[in-house]
Design an enzyme around this catalytic site. Structure first.
Site, PDB file in Angstrom:
ATOM      1  N   HIS A 184      -1.462   5.667   5.735  1.00  0.00           N
ATOM      2  CA  HIS A 184      -1.214   7.097   5.575  1.00  0.00           C
ATOM      3  C   HIS A 184      -1.884   7.548   4.281  1.00  0.00           C
ATOM      4  O   HIS A 184      -1.571   7.033   3.193  1.00  0.00           O
ATOM      5  CB  HIS A 184       0.278   7.400   5.534  1.00  0.00           C
ATOM      6  CG  HIS A 184       0.570   8.872   5.531  1.00  0.00           C
ATOM      7  ND1 HIS A 184       0.775   9.601   6.694  1.00  0.00           N
ATOM      8  CD2 HIS A 184       0.660   9.771   4.512  1.00  0.00           C
ATOM      9  CE1 HIS A 184       0.988  10.860   6.385  1.00  0.00           C
ATOM     10  NE2 HIS A 184       0.920  10.991   5.070  1.00  0.00           N
ATOM     11  N   CYS A 185      -2.800   8.492   4.396  1.00  0.00           N
ATOM     12  CA  CYS A 185      -3.598   8.930   3.246  1.00  0.00           C
ATOM     13  C   CYS A 185      -3.099  10.285   2.753  1.00  0.00           C
ATOM     14  O   CYS A 185      -3.163  11.273   3.500  1.00  0.00           O
ATOM     15  CB  CYS A 185      -5.072   9.023   3.637  1.00  0.00           C
ATOM     16  SG  CYS A 185      -6.146   9.539   2.283  1.00  0.00           S
ATOM     17  N   PRO A 186      -2.597  10.373   1.530  1.00  0.00           N
ATOM     18  CA  PRO A 186      -2.132  11.678   1.020  1.00  0.00           C
ATOM     19  C   PRO A 186      -3.275  12.659   0.785  1.00  0.00           C
ATOM     20  O   PRO A 186      -3.045  13.873   0.785  1.00  0.00           O
ATOM     21  CB  PRO A 186      -1.445  11.305  -0.297  1.00  0.00           C
ATOM     22  CG  PRO A 186      -2.060  10.014  -0.717  1.00  0.00           C
ATOM     23  CD  PRO A 186      -2.390   9.299   0.544  1.00  0.00           C
TER      24      PRO A 186
END
Length: 424
Positions: A159-161
């Site tokens: 999961h990439c912010p």
């Protein structure tokens, strides 16, 4: 179930605040891009470039890199993580039976029974089918539950912010292109501003004071982002070529046959690349979806190896083994390949007499297709009981409770062997 949970969370005041907070990194990236556009186009090209032909070429290549960068970035942000089909969802009644099970063996039996028709090859540490307690589904291969997205994500990488999204099967190509075009954009800006940075350092740069500082910071920021992007982009190119996700790089997937193996999905560099970018080379570098497959099942290295041998061997999800020919069944699976360690050994108790037939089948009731190389029985004592009235090499198998005659025949083109060396 996961989509319903995230929808309910967004309806609460705290959920709305968290949703807005998650967009801050994305807004920061867009703000930096907007400022860099002004600094490069206005301050550098329009106000400080005297050669108009050079300015046109600089702006042309700059806008090409910018468009590809923004296009792939938007595709990465806006692509949905997808949804696991209802076929993979366990009914509530079965879920209650699962949670009320007395031991893990009962749970394994319930999950295996439900997933017998699903293309799942991954297992947990105890050999059970993977099950998501929050989504109430059988997890497809390479999928994981994301606590931020509150759902199971197909081929989840991480999961990439910075994109406020999970990097997964649906947008992994876009994410890799986003990193590549962002690196090209930063390197192009840094190289074209290097001359003006040197002039600024020497005190020879013309223009207003704020304009000079814009060019100075543009050079430093582009270099800073390029340094961070080159390692990240290189790492994901490596993952593409070995067909591995970031999560699989830290924890190897566990296969029903083979156990943990980081190279379980490695089909070769070109095949791995085409699995993400597709077969049409003219679309490889455009942020349009061309990945192969449906995100639910993936070819494995063992299947690739099986398709290339004479047996045409392929291991199915729930343990059925099919071959194009029945000769030498399983012989290629026990020769030290990366995933050739069985999770659970097959017990060989209560052995019954075993007779090899001419068509390669076995007469054993318990193990009808055990490879001939697994068990070697010494029958020297039985050889002493040869029938004196026959000279064809008939031996008597004294293993177990029964006696069976063996007749020496020519097998697979080899000459008849002595009964003392008979392999069963």
């Amino acid at each position: 179930m996961g989509n319903e949970d995230i929808h309910r969370r967004r309806q609460t005041p705290c959920g709305c605040c968290m949703s807005v907070f998650k967009w801050i990194p994305v807004l920061f990236i867009f703000a930096v891009i907007g400022w860099s556009y002004y600094a490069y186009v206005v301050e550098l090209c329009v106000l400080n470039t005297e050669n108009r032909i050079a300015m046109v070429f600089m702006l042309l290549f700059y806008h090409v890199a910018l468009v590809l960068f923004l296009w792939s970035y938007w595709q990465t942000i806006n692509t949905s993580v997808g949804r696991v089909p209802d076929l993979w969802r366990i009914p509530d009644e079965e879920v209650n039976h699962l949670f009320r099970a007395d031991n893990t063996e009962t749970q394994k039996r319930i999950l295996n029974n439900f997933a017998r028709n699903l293309p799942v090859t991954n297992r947990t540490m105890n050999g059970s089918v993977r099950f998501c307690e929050k989504c109430k589904i059988i997890k497809p291969d390479r999928s994981h539950h994301c606590s931020v997205c509150s759902c199971c994500v197909l081929k989840m990488d991480h999961h990439c912010p910075w994109v406020n999204n999970c990097v997964n099967f649906n947008n992994y190509k876009f994410f890799v292109l986003f990193l590549g075009y962002a690196l090209i954009y930063c390197l192009y800006v840094a190289l074209t501003t290097l001359h003006d940075f040197v002039q600024f350092w020497k005190g020879q740069l013309t223009g207003t004071g704020m304009g000079r500082f814009h060019i100075l910071f543009l050079f430093f920021i582009s270099i800073m982002f390029a340094i961070s992007l080159v390692s990240l982009f290189g790492y994901h190119i490596y993952l593409v070529l070995v067909n591995r996700t970031t999560l699989e790089a830290f924890r190897a997937p566990i296969f029903r046959v083979g156990g943990p193996d980081k190279n379980g999905y490695n089909l070769g560099r070109y095949a791995n690349f085409c699995e993400v970018f597709g077969d049409k080379w003219e679309l490889w570098f455009l942020p349009v979806f061309t990945s192969k497959g449906d995100g639910l099942s993936y070819p494995t290295a063992n299947e690739q190896m099986g398709n290339g041998n004479a047996n045409g061997q392929r291991y199915e999800a729930m343990g059925q083994t099919t071959t194009a020919t029945t000769a030498n069944v399983g012989s290629n699976r026990l020769e030290g390949q990366p995933t050739d360690k069985l999770i659970e050994a097959i017990p060989l108790n209560n052995h019954h007499p075993h007779v090899e037939l001419e068509n390669g089948q076995s007469s054993s009731n318990n193990h009808p297709l055990i490879p001939s190389s697994q068990i070697i029985v010494n029958v020297e004592q039985a050889a002493a009981k040869l029938d004196p009235n026959h000279h064809s090499g008939t031996a008597i198998d004294m293993i177990g409770d029964r006696m069976a005659p063996f007749t020496a025949k020519e097998t697979n083109g080899a000459p008849p062997s002595s009964p003392a060396n008979h392999i069963v």
